[in-house]
Design a protein around this motif. Sequence first.
Motif, PDB file in Angstrom:
ATOM      1  N   ASP A 114      11.657  -0.763   5.336  1.00 18.63           N
ATOM      2  CA  ASP A 114      11.635   0.370   4.410  1.00 18.63           C
ATOM      3  C   ASP A 114      10.403   1.257   4.595  1.00 18.63           C
ATOM      4  OD1 ASP A 114      14.007  -0.357   3.194  1.00 18.63           O
ATOM      5  OD2 ASP A 114      13.020  -1.533   1.620  1.00 18.63           O
ATOM      6  N   THR A 115       9.511   0.879   5.497  1.00 21.78           N
ATOM      7  CA  THR A 115       8.279   1.638   5.718  1.00 21.78           C
ATOM      8  C   THR A 115       8.562   2.836   6.613  1.00 21.78           C
ATOM      9  OG1 THR A 115       6.908  -0.329   5.471  1.00 21.78           O
ATOM     10  CG2 THR A 115       5.923   1.540   6.624  1.00 21.78           C
ATOM     11  N   ARG A 116       8.231   4.005   6.088  1.00 19.92           N
ATOM     12  CA  ARG A 116       8.363   5.221   6.878  1.00 19.92           C
ATOM     13  C   ARG A 116       7.113   5.417   7.720  1.00 19.92           C
ATOM     14  NH1 ARG A 116      10.087   8.402   1.712  1.00 19.92           N
ATOM     15  NH2 ARG A 116       9.000   6.606   0.897  1.00 19.92           N
ATOM     16  N   ILE A 117       7.249   6.178   8.803  1.00 17.35           N
ATOM     17  CA  ILE A 117       6.156   6.351   9.767  1.00 17.35           C
ATOM     18  C   ILE A 117       5.811   7.836   9.876  1.00 17.35           C
ATOM     19  CG2 ILE A 117       5.424   6.023  12.164  1.00 17.35           C
ATOM     20  CD1 ILE A 117       7.545   3.737  12.295  1.00 17.35           C
ATOM     21  N   PRO A 146       3.940  -1.560   3.451  1.00 19.94           N
ATOM     22  CA  PRO A 146       3.398  -0.301   2.914  1.00 19.94           C
ATOM     23  C   PRO A 146       4.531   0.728   2.840  1.00 19.94           C
ATOM     24  CG  PRO A 146       2.866  -0.499   5.237  1.00 19.94           C
ATOM     25  CD  PRO A 146       3.510  -1.803   4.824  1.00 19.94           C
ATOM     26  N   ARG A 147       4.390   1.722   1.979  1.00 17.62           N
ATOM     27  CA  ARG A 147       5.417   2.768   1.915  1.00 17.62           C
ATOM     28  C   ARG A 147       5.389   3.633   3.163  1.00 17.62           C
ATOM     29  NH1 ARG A 147       4.616   5.485  -3.641  1.00 17.62           N
ATOM     30  NH2 ARG A 147       3.045   3.951  -4.130  1.00 17.62           N
ATOM     31  N   TRP A 148       4.181   3.914   3.668  1.00 13.80           N
ATOM     32  CA  TRP A 148       4.014   4.721   4.876  1.00 13.80           C
ATOM     33  C   TRP A 148       3.068   4.024   5.846  1.00 13.80           C
ATOM     34  CZ3 TRP A 148       6.550   9.157   6.095  1.00 13.80           C
ATOM     35  CH2 TRP A 148       7.206   9.837   5.058  1.00 13.80           C
ATOM     36  N   LEU A 149       3.393   4.069   7.122  1.00 14.26           N
ATOM     37  CA  LEU A 149       2.481   3.708   8.196  1.00 14.26           C
ATOM     38  C   LEU A 149       2.063   5.020   8.832  1.00 14.26           C
ATOM     39  CD1 LEU A 149       1.106   1.761  10.212  1.00 14.26           C
ATOM     40  CD2 LEU A 149       3.221   1.890  11.569  1.00 14.26           C
ATOM     41  N   ALA A 150       0.766   5.301   8.859  1.00 17.11           N
ATOM     42  CA  ALA A 150       0.242   6.534   9.434  1.00 17.11           C
ATOM     43  C   ALA A 150      -0.549   6.192  10.689  1.00 17.11           C
ATOM     44  CB  ALA A 150      -0.640   7.263   8.426  1.00 17.11           C
ATOM     45  N   VAL A 151       0.039   6.448  11.843  1.00 17.03           N
ATOM     46  CA  VAL A 151      -0.621   6.162  13.115  1.00 17.03           C
ATOM     47  C   VAL A 151      -1.439   7.390  13.512  1.00 17.03           C
ATOM     48  CG1 VAL A 151      -0.292   5.534  15.536  1.00 17.03           C
ATOM     49  CG2 VAL A 151       1.244   4.601  13.781  1.00 17.03           C
ATOM     50  N   VAL A 152      -2.732   7.203  13.689  1.00 20.39           N
ATOM     51  CA  VAL A 152      -3.608   8.319  14.026  1.00 20.39           C
ATOM     52  C   VAL A 152      -3.751   8.406  15.548  1.00 20.39           C
ATOM     53  CG1 VAL A 152      -4.788   8.364  11.813  1.00 20.39           C
ATOM     54  CG2 VAL A 152      -5.743   7.010  13.619  1.00 20.39           C
ATOM     55  N   GLY A 153      -2.899   9.214  16.122  1.00 20.37           N
ATOM     56  CA  GLY A 153      -2.899   9.432  17.565  1.00 20.37           C
ATOM     57  C   GLY A 153      -1.490   9.357  18.119  1.00 20.37           C
ATOM     58  N   VAL A 154      -0.951  10.496  18.523  1.00 16.39           N
ATOM     59  CA  VAL A 154       0.432  10.532  19.011  1.00 16.39           C
ATOM     60  C   VAL A 154       0.577   9.770  20.324  1.00 16.39           C
ATOM     61  CG1 VAL A 154       0.258  12.765  20.209  1.00 16.39           C
ATOM     62  CG2 VAL A 154       2.466  12.021  19.271  1.00 16.39           C
ATOM     63  N   THR A 155      -0.429   9.800  21.177  1.00 17.93           N
ATOM     64  CA  THR A 155      -0.353   9.077  22.446  1.00 17.93           C
ATOM     65  C   THR A 155      -0.278   7.572  22.199  1.00 17.93           C
ATOM     66  OG1 THR A 155      -1.555  10.854  23.534  1.00 17.93           O
ATOM     67  CG2 THR A 155      -1.483   8.743  24.685  1.00 17.93           C
ATOM     68  N   ALA A 156      -1.073   7.089  21.264  1.00 16.88           N
ATOM     69  CA  ALA A 156      -1.048   5.661  20.923  1.00 16.88           C
ATOM     70  C   ALA A 156       0.305   5.273  20.331  1.00 16.88           C
ATOM     71  CB  ALA A 156      -2.165   5.340  19.937  1.00 16.88           C
ATOM     72  N   TYR A 157       0.844   6.115  19.457  1.00 15.01           N
ATOM     73  CA  TYR A 157       2.151   5.817  18.867  1.00 15.01           C
ATOM     74  C   TYR A 157       3.221   5.748  19.959  1.00 15.01           C
ATOM     75  CZ  TYR A 157       6.445   6.087  16.240  1.00 15.01           C
ATOM     76  OH  TYR A 157       7.701   5.817  15.752  1.00 15.01           O
ATOM     77  N   ARG A 158       3.212   6.731  20.850  1.00 17.23           N
ATOM     78  CA  ARG A 158       4.211   6.749  21.932  1.00 17.23           C
ATOM     79  C   ARG A 158       4.134   5.480  22.767  1.00 17.23           C
ATOM     80  NH1 ARG A 158       2.874  12.929  23.794  1.00 17.23           N
ATOM     81  NH2 ARG A 158       4.122  13.976  22.190  1.00 17.23           N
ATOM     82  N   ALA A 159       2.907   5.051  23.093  1.00 12.98           N
ATOM     83  CA  ALA A 159       2.726   3.865  23.933  1.00 12.98           C
ATOM     84  C   ALA A 159       3.082   2.580  23.194  1.00 12.98           C
ATOM     85  CB  ALA A 159       1.285   3.804  24.432  1.00 12.98           C
ATOM     86  N   LEU A 170       0.829  -1.207   0.000  1.00 14.10           N
ATOM     87  CA  LEU A 170       0.000   0.000   0.000  1.00 14.10           C
ATOM     88  C   LEU A 170       0.867   1.264   0.000  1.00 14.10           C
ATOM     89  CD1 LEU A 170      -2.562  -1.076   2.738  1.00 14.10           C
ATOM     90  CD2 LEU A 170      -3.019  -0.856   0.284  1.00 14.10           C
ATOM     91  N   ARG A 171       0.311   2.362  -0.509  1.00 14.30           N
ATOM     92  CA  ARG A 171       0.969   3.668  -0.372  1.00 14.30           C
ATOM     93  C   ARG A 171       0.993   4.068   1.094  1.00 14.30           C
ATOM     94  NH1 ARG A 171      -2.707   7.375  -3.219  1.00 14.30           N
ATOM     95  NH2 ARG A 171      -1.778   8.957  -1.929  1.00 14.30           N
ATOM     96  N   VAL A 172      -0.186   4.011   1.732  1.00 16.34           N
ATOM     97  CA  VAL A 172      -0.313   4.402   3.138  1.00 16.34           C
ATOM     98  C   VAL A 172      -1.213   3.400   3.844  1.00 16.34           C
ATOM     99  CG1 VAL A 172      -1.056   6.192   4.768  1.00 16.34           C
ATOM    100  CG2 VAL A 172      -0.086   6.867   2.556  1.00 16.34           C
ATOM    101  N   LEU A 173      -0.734   2.901   4.963  1.00 18.84           N
ATOM    102  CA  LEU A 173      -1.549   2.078   5.855  1.00 18.84           C
ATOM    103  C   LEU A 173      -1.874   2.939   7.068  1.00 18.84           C
ATOM    104  CD1 LEU A 173      -2.858  -0.555   6.767  1.00 18.84           C
ATOM    105  CD2 LEU A 173      -0.627  -1.258   7.696  1.00 18.84           C
TER     106      LEU A 173
END
Length: 170
Positions: free
Chosen positions: A128-131, A97-110, A6-9
């Motif tokens: 190779d997946t950027r975040i 995927p090329r990008w992993l997009a986590v929606v929520g900075v608190t969730a990403y941090r945890a 995927l382009r973005v997950l």
Amino acid sequence: MVADGLRVLFCGINPGLMTAATGHHFARPGNRFWPVLHLSGFTPRLLRPAEQQELLSYGLGITNVVARPTARADELGAEEYAEGGRLLTAKVTRLKPRWLAVVGVTAYRAAFADRTARIGPQQSTIGDTRIWVLPNPSGLNAHWTAATMAQEYARLREAADGDVPRRPFG
């Protein structure tokens, strides 16, 4: 709703009760994910949660950090986030995927034990997946309007659109 390459997950925190009941991501009426996705230019029209399968045709997918449904994300424990981060890393490693997009900075941090993460592109990668960490589109996230969220989502879209697809050597 994922596929290889995927382009973005997009990765939500966990299913809300409405999502669990309908099987559609970001299904709660107050959630701004679908409008923001359209406003940011990821989709040519506003999709309804029941149309989530259409995202695959745009090279987009959706998953979650934690699989357990809750009424609110603050009901999740640290162990659930850590385990979710491990499972998500394995999923991203498999799907690439090329990008992993986590929606929520608190969730990403945890989930990724990164207490200094901020909204935007991250230094860390999964293979190779950027975040990219995006604002949480929940209606409870009053710090961000739909318009300011759409601007941040559009920054990711522009980065993803600027990517040159990787080709195998040979």
